[in-house]
Structures are given as structure tokens and as C-alpha cells.
Design a protein around this motif. Structure first.
Motif, PDB file in Angstrom:
ATOM      1  N   ASN A   1      38.358  46.390  54.047  1.00  0.00           N
ATOM      2  CA  ASN A   1      37.866  46.063  52.681  1.00  0.00           C
ATOM      3  C   ASN A   1      38.250  44.591  52.420  1.00  0.00           C
ATOM      4  O   ASN A   1      39.049  43.856  53.177  1.00  0.00           O
ATOM      5  N   PRO A   2      37.616  43.845  51.755  1.00  0.00           N
ATOM      6  CA  PRO A   2      37.683  42.198  51.529  1.00  0.00           C
ATOM      7  C   PRO A   2      38.993  42.010  51.123  1.00  0.00           C
ATOM      8  O   PRO A   2      39.760  40.755  51.541  1.00  0.00           O
ATOM      9  N   CYS A   3      39.750  42.721  50.305  1.00  0.00           N
ATOM     10  CA  CYS A   3      41.303  42.344  50.049  1.00  0.00           C
ATOM     11  C   CYS A   3      42.149  42.343  51.162  1.00  0.00           C
ATOM     12  O   CYS A   3      42.605  41.222  51.311  1.00  0.00           O
ATOM     13  N   THR A   4      42.148  43.112  52.021  1.00  0.00           N
ATOM     14  CA  THR A   4      42.806  43.067  53.342  1.00  0.00           C
ATOM     15  C   THR A   4      42.333  41.812  54.259  1.00  0.00           C
ATOM     16  O   THR A   4      43.203  41.271  54.953  1.00  0.00           O
ATOM     17  N   VAL A   5      41.204  41.682  54.240  1.00  0.00           N
ATOM     18  CA  VAL A   5      40.660  40.719  55.099  1.00  0.00           C
ATOM     19  C   VAL A   5      40.909  39.252  54.374  1.00  0.00           C
ATOM     20  O   VAL A   5      41.447  38.272  55.017  1.00  0.00           O
ATOM     21  N   PHE A   6      40.599  38.973  53.198  1.00  0.00           N
ATOM     22  CA  PHE A   6      40.632  37.628  52.689  1.00  0.00           C
ATOM     23  C   PHE A   6      41.879  37.367  51.776  1.00  0.00           C
ATOM     24  O   PHE A   6      42.061  36.152  51.453  1.00  0.00           O
ATOM     25  N   ARG A   7      42.482  38.595  51.488  1.00  0.00           N
ATOM     26  CA  ARG A   7      43.934  38.281  50.514  1.00  0.00           C
ATOM     27  C   ARG A   7      43.614  37.447  49.378  1.00  0.00           C
ATOM     28  O   ARG A   7      44.604  36.453  49.169  1.00  0.00           O
ATOM     29  N   ASN A   8      42.742  37.468  48.611  1.00  0.00           N
ATOM     30  CA  ASN A   8      42.429  36.645  47.050  1.00  0.00           C
ATOM     31  C   ASN A   8      42.407  37.565  46.111  1.00  0.00           C
ATOM     32  O   ASN A   8      42.131  38.828  46.299  1.00  0.00           O
ATOM     33  N   SER A   9      42.866  37.021  45.033  1.00  0.00           N
ATOM     34  CA  SER A   9      42.975  37.917  43.913  1.00  0.00           C
ATOM     35  C   SER A   9      41.583  38.482  43.290  1.00  0.00           C
ATOM     36  O   SER A   9      41.875  39.429  42.684  1.00  0.00           O
ATOM     37  N   GLN A  10      40.808  37.756  43.390  1.00  0.00           N
ATOM     38  CA  GLN A  10      39.133  38.479  43.120  1.00  0.00           C
ATOM     39  C   GLN A  10      39.085  39.694  43.813  1.00  0.00           C
ATOM     40  O   GLN A  10      38.675  40.708  43.178  1.00  0.00           O
ATOM     41  N   PHE A  11      39.276  39.760  45.161  1.00  0.00           N
ATOM     42  CA  PHE A  11      39.201  41.000  45.881  1.00  0.00           C
ATOM     43  C   PHE A  11      40.325  42.072  45.671  1.00  0.00           C
ATOM     44  O   PHE A  11      40.175  43.122  45.739  1.00  0.00           O
ATOM     45  N   CYS A  12      41.310  41.429  45.524  1.00  0.00           N
ATOM     46  CA  CYS A  12      42.653  42.371  45.224  1.00  0.00           C
ATOM     47  C   CYS A  12      42.841  42.846  44.089  1.00  0.00           C
ATOM     48  O   CYS A  12      43.668  43.776  43.735  1.00  0.00           O
ATOM     49  N   CYS A  13      42.222  41.807  42.796  1.00  0.00           N
ATOM     50  CA  CYS A  13      42.539  42.365  41.741  1.00  0.00           C
ATOM     51  C   CYS A  13      43.916  42.469  41.116  1.00  0.00           C
ATOM     52  O   CYS A  13      44.446  43.490  40.582  1.00  0.00           O
ATOM     53  N   ASN A  14      44.723  41.531  41.420  1.00  0.00           N
ATOM     54  CA  ASN A  14      46.158  41.540  41.147  1.00  0.00           C
ATOM     55  C   ASN A  14      46.399  40.436  40.020  1.00  0.00           C
ATOM     56  O   ASN A  14      47.376  39.835  40.054  1.00  0.00           O
ATOM     57  N   THR A  15      45.392  40.019  39.396  1.00  0.00           N
ATOM     58  CA  THR A  15      45.841  38.949  38.393  1.00  0.00           C
ATOM     59  C   THR A  15      45.936  39.650  37.046  1.00  0.00           C
ATOM     60  O   THR A  15      46.282  38.821  36.205  1.00  0.00           O
ATOM     61  N   GLY A  16      46.124  40.994  36.744  1.00  0.00           N
ATOM     62  CA  GLY A  16      46.537  41.220  35.691  1.00  0.00           C
ATOM     63  C   GLY A  16      45.401  41.690  34.673  1.00  0.00           C
ATOM     64  O   GLY A  16      45.909  42.169  33.576  1.00  0.00           O
ATOM     65  N   SER A  17      44.321  41.630  35.126  1.00  0.00           N
ATOM     66  CA  SER A  17      43.170  41.997  34.180  1.00  0.00           C
ATOM     67  C   SER A  17      42.051  42.752  35.069  1.00  0.00           C
ATOM     68  O   SER A  17      42.199  43.034  36.283  1.00  0.00           O
TER      69      SER A  17
END
Ligand SMILES: *[C@@H]1O[C@H](CO)[C@@H](O)[C@H](O)[C@H]1NC(C)=O
Ligand SMILES: *[C@@H]1O[C@H](CO)[C@@H](O)[C@H](O)[C@H]1NC(C)=O
Length: 267
Positions: free
Chosen positions: A170-186
Motif C-alpha cells: 500500500n502507498p502509505c507503507t511505501v511513501f509514508r506521507n499524510s495523503q496516503f496514510c490519511c492521518n491529518t484528522g480529516s
């Protein structure tokens, strides 16, 4: 005579009550792949399933995750490792999640929109084995949607940057950015990577805020999770009167926190 009759009555009563108690939600896990899988459940544990074998979780309540691990080797104490889906090197994954990439069957029983069951196959943590999550029998009424699957070939067309020895990451595990990980609170939007998964698996959840799910009234339901289901596309029933999705923050607080957890996941 009265004594005997009330004894008979009480016996019948307690029989029917114990029958009622035995009819809780269950999930039968079937390995329909041509290879061995080490099924994992949090909560629930873990079990080696050879081709055609099943493992049934009974009295299922609350929320949980079921996934498959490949090429495992464990010692007599249930310690070892797997090529994909590994949960800290343990056979019993109770209270531990698996390492990405892995396909996951997720459920939340009797908790969604005044006591309904929600369940789905998720590729939010990537893909390792095709899976399907379906209702097999119910005594509680008509489901909004009774199946969710990801049965397509994901590993073959997986984008090069997401390729992993264990599957398609999944792109979150690979790129670790908030867009893919959805950890910005929205609530997050789909991405080109989530669309890649969605094209191949329209019934599966593909990014943390993706609301795709199966949905049934809670009751004495039995569900089935199949590894390597038939690739013939399953029927999706329309979901009538669905209310807007509710965002819930839920934290298990274990190691191996998967990308869809603790972020803005919807049920
Ligand atoms: C429990 O389930 C079995 C099998 O579906 C059914 O025959 C039985 O009547 C059920 N018991 C109750 C109390 O609903
Ligand atoms: C198991 O896989 C075969 C194809 O290998 C398929 O025909 C069958 O429908 C599958 N069973 C289930 C329960 O999905």
C-alpha cells in the motif's frame, strides 16, 4: 405431578435458552487456495489451513481482522516467521496485526448505525492473497450488501513502486506521507494508487476513508471468509437508505499498526 411437570417445563426452558445462546455470530474461514495458508485473526489467534481446510470463529463480537500468511515456519512453541502477513513471528496473532502487504477481512459486529454488522475485504494495507467476505446465513433480515471481495490478480499488474516480495504493498507503507496514510484528522480522497486497486477490486475497501462495505442487520448471522474465492464476479445488491458514513477513531495500540488503523477509518 406438579413437581414433575414444572421440572419438565424448566428443562425445556433452559434447553431453548441455551440453544439461543449458541446461535451467535460466527465466521467460517476456508482456504480454497491450492497452497497452504496460516490464517490469522485479531482477536482469535492463528491456524495453519491446508488446501480445503476450514477454521470457524464462534461467538464473534465487536471489531476484528482476519488475514492470511504465506510460507510460514513455526517451532513447537508457535514461534517462527512468514513471508507475508507475519504478526511478530507468532502463530497466534491474538492482539497483534500483520505486516503489510496483506489483504484483510475486517468486521464490526452489532455496532454500526443502531446495531448492524459491517464487514469488508480491505486492501488498505496492500494485497497478498485473494479474499472474499460474505454472509452465508442469517435469521435477521435483508442485508444492504452481503458480500465484499478482492479476487482479481493484483500482484501481476501491481505498480513497480508498490511491488514487494510478499505481494502488492500500500502507498502509505511505501511513501509514508499524510495523503496516503490519511492521518491529518480529516476524511481523505482516493488516490491514483487506490484507484488502481479499485479498478481490480470494486467491492473492496481501497483507502482509509473508503466507505465500501457489506452491511447486514445484526442477529444470528453466519459469515464466511474465503481465501482464493471463485473469480467470477459476485453480485452486489444496492444499499438502500444508507446514512452518511460516520468516522470513528479506533486505536488498538499494538505494534504493527496498519495504515487503516488509528487514522480516519470509517465503518
Ligand atoms: C439456532 O440455529 C439452529 C440452526 O440454524 C436452529 O435450528 C435453531 O432453531 C436456532 N435456535 C434458536 C433458539 O433460534
Ligand atoms: C474455490 O476455487 C475454485 C476454483 O479454483 C472455484 O471454482 C470455487 O468456486 C471456489 N470456492 C469458493 C467457495 O469460492
Amino acid at each position: 405431578m406438579t413437581v414433575i411437570l414444572s421440572f419438565v417445563y424448566l428443562t425445556i426452558l433452559s434447553f431453548s435458552m441455551s440453544g439461543q445462546a449458541a446461535n451467535l455470530t460466527s465466521i467460517e474461514i476456508l482456504n480454497n487456495c491450492s497452497y497452504t495458508i496460516w490464517a490469522a485473526a485479531n482477536p482469535g489467534g492463528g491456524k495453519q489451513l491446508n488446501k480445503g481446510q476450514t477454521w470457524t470463529l464462534t461467538s464473534v463480537t465487536g471489531s476484528g481482522r482476519i488475514w492470511g500468511r504465506t510460507n510460514c515456519a513455526f517451532d513447537d512453541h508457535g514461534r517462527g516467521k512468514c513471508d507475508s502477513g507475519d504478526c511478530g513471528g507468532l502463530l497466534e496473532c491474538d492482539r497483534r496485526n500483520g505486516r503489510a502487504p496483506h489483504t484483510v477481512a475486517e468486521y464490526s459486529m452489532n455496532q454500526v448505525e443502531s446495531g448492524n454488522d459491517a464487514f469488508f475485504v480491505s486492501v488498505v494495507d496492500g494485497f497478498n492473497i485473494p479474499m472474499e467476505f460474505t454472509l452465508s446465513s442469517s435469521s435477521s433480515g435483508v442485508c444492504g450488501q452481503s458480500t465484499s471481495s478482492c479476487a482479481g490478480d493484483i500482484n501481476g499488474p501491481c505498480p513497480i513502486e508498490l511491488r514487494d516480495p510478499g505481494g502488492c504493498n500500500n502507498p502509505c507503507t511505501v511513501f509514508r506521507n499524510s495523503q496516503f496514510c490519511c492521518n491529518t484528522g480529516s476524511i481523505c480522497e482516493p488516490t491514483s494508487y487506490s484507484k488502481f486497486f479499485k479498478d481490480l477490486c470494486p467491492e473492496a475497501r481501497t483507502y482509509p476513508s473508503d466507505g465500501t462495505r457489506g452491511y447486514c442487520p445484526n442477529g444470528r448471522n453466519s459469515y464466511k471468509v474465503v481465501f482464493c474465492p471463485s473469480t467470477a464476479s459476485s453480485t452486489i445488491l444496492p444499499t438502500p437508505n444508507r446514512k452518511p458514513l460516520r468516522t470513528i477513531h479506533f486505536q488498538f495500540g499494538f505494534s504493527n499498526m496498519p495504515c487503516g488503523m488509528g487514522s480516519n477509518m470509517v465503518f
